[in-house]
Design an enzyme around this catalytic site. Structure first.
Site, PDB file in Angstrom:
ATOM      1  N   ASP A 100       6.055 -52.020 -70.396  1.00 48.02           N
ATOM      2  CA  ASP A 100       6.595 -52.119 -69.041  1.00 48.02           C
ATOM      3  C   ASP A 100       7.787 -51.188 -68.875  1.00 48.02           C
ATOM      4  OD1 ASP A 100       4.882 -54.094 -67.923  1.00 48.02           O
ATOM      5  OD2 ASP A 100       5.910 -55.628 -69.080  1.00 48.02           O
ATOM      6  N   ASP A 126       7.411 -49.160 -76.061  1.00 49.91           N
ATOM      7  CA  ASP A 126       7.435 -50.284 -75.147  1.00 49.91           C
ATOM      8  C   ASP A 126       6.416 -49.995 -74.037  1.00 49.91           C
ATOM      9  OD1 ASP A 126       8.455 -52.751 -74.080  1.00 49.91           O
ATOM     10  OD2 ASP A 126       9.539 -51.559 -72.601  1.00 49.91           O
TER      11      ASP A 126
END
Length: 353
Positions: A32, A30
């Site tokens: 953010d 991922d």
């Protein structure tokens, strides 16, 4: 790969502690809250990813944010010191575009309510993005766009209200920014739902279309999902039947982790991406002296649940204490969440409260 016990914490019957970057062929990362936050690289992320790549681990960047194109994401990562190519970036826009292309004829018009990343992904699948419900679209799709205005949301509502098939890249209610949490695509999907009714088909994490897109594009055979959110990254790993590493640099904190339900329990937990470069100790081994409830040990810590409270004894690495605490809390909760479990004293002792 070892075995995974009832607690969801990884245990190894042979006691080996190979670094995760040697145990898995591809990290599905991922962005953010994991690699960057507020436009800046998270501490230790650049060095950890460089080392993992040097040791032979492939890196892929998997994001529910559909606003940017893969080229833009790769350029941002490169500027932050993490060299990346567009082919290493997988977005929810790509996943939803594939989902739509499987349900409408090639060349169909699609009302695209989102950013350039969404429009590029649609064209990649041979679909024509349009901007109005009057353009006779075969589908409506929503993706995050920080510049989205009322008029475009209204166009989506008009089309959905007429019965046009509705899709969404993802339904994350919030998105992290440098100033805090802001409304995400899920909040904007709710605006259209309130106006027009119905529910969209969703492609992004934690749902299977996103995992399928990731595997198709990376060719990963033994992937490790790496994320900071239990309800997208970790749940998505469970849905895809693959292992996961939770890093505590984003949304999820230790308190949330301790009371997580089974489908939100990661295989591993680490403070940050340096967790890719190390082995992870055995956890979940039962200990007890016969005078109290069964406990679990990791490193120098022992954890048990008694009287609705998580109790910790010992000392050493706070992450080992958290691992032991998770094993004890998750065993006590069984197939449920640990709602009501008192964890404040344990977290304070670990310095994680």
């Amino acid at each position: 790969m070892g075995e995974q016990g009832r607690t969801g914490i990884r245990t190894r019957t042979d006691g080996r502690e190979r670094p995760l970057c040697a145990e898995y062929d591809t990290a599905l990362l991922d962005l953010d809250g994991v690699v960057y936050a507020g436009g800046e690289a998270i501490a230790h992320a650049v060095e950890a990813l460089e080392t993992a790549r040097e040791r032979g681990m492939r890196l892929a960047y998997v994001t529910n944010n559909a606003s940017r194109t893969p080229q833009e994401v790769a350029a941002l990562l490169t500027r932050l010191g993490v060299p990346a190519e567009a082919a290493e970036v997988i977005t929810s826009a790509q996943a939803v575009a594939r989902l739509i292309s499987e349900q409408v004829p090639a060349g169909s018009r699609v009302l695209a309510v989102g950013g350039e990343g969404l429009r590029v992904a649609l064209r990649e699948r041979g679909l024509e993005p349009v901007a109005s419900a009057e353009d006779d679209p075969a589908a409506v799709v929503q993706g995050y766009d920080p510049k989205l205005d009322w008029e475009r949301l209204a166009e989506a509502a008009y089309a959905v209200g007429r019965g046009v098939p509705w899709f969404a890249s993802n339904t994350d209610l919030t998105i992290p920014t440098g100033r805090g949490r802001a409304p995400g695509n899920g909040a904007l999907v709710e605006v259209v739902r309130i106006a027009a009714g119905g529910r969209p088909q969703v492609a992004g994490k934690p749902l299977p279309p996103m995992h399928r897109e990731t595997i198709l594009r990376t060719g990963a055979r033994k992937p490790l999902v790496v994320g900071d959110r239990l309800d997208t990254d970790i749940e998505g790993a469970h849905a895809g039947g693959v292992d996961s590493l939770l890093v505590l640099t984003g949304v999820t904190d230790a308190g949330h982790l301790l009371v997580a339900p089974p489908h939100h329990r990661p295989t591993y937990v680490a403070a940050d991406l340096r967790g890719l470069l190390t082995g992870h100790p055995e956890t979940g081994a039962a200990v007890g002296d016969g005078d109290g409830p069964e406990g679990h040990r990791c490193g120098g810590w022992t954890a048990r649940v008694a009287g609705g409270e998580l109790l910790l004894e010992g000392g050493g690495d706070p992450l080992d204490g958290l691992r032991a605490g998770c094993a004890a809390a998750w065993t006590a909760a069984g197939e449920g969440a640990g709602e009501g479990l008192e964890t404040a004293k344990a977290l304070a002792r670990l310095g994680l409260g």
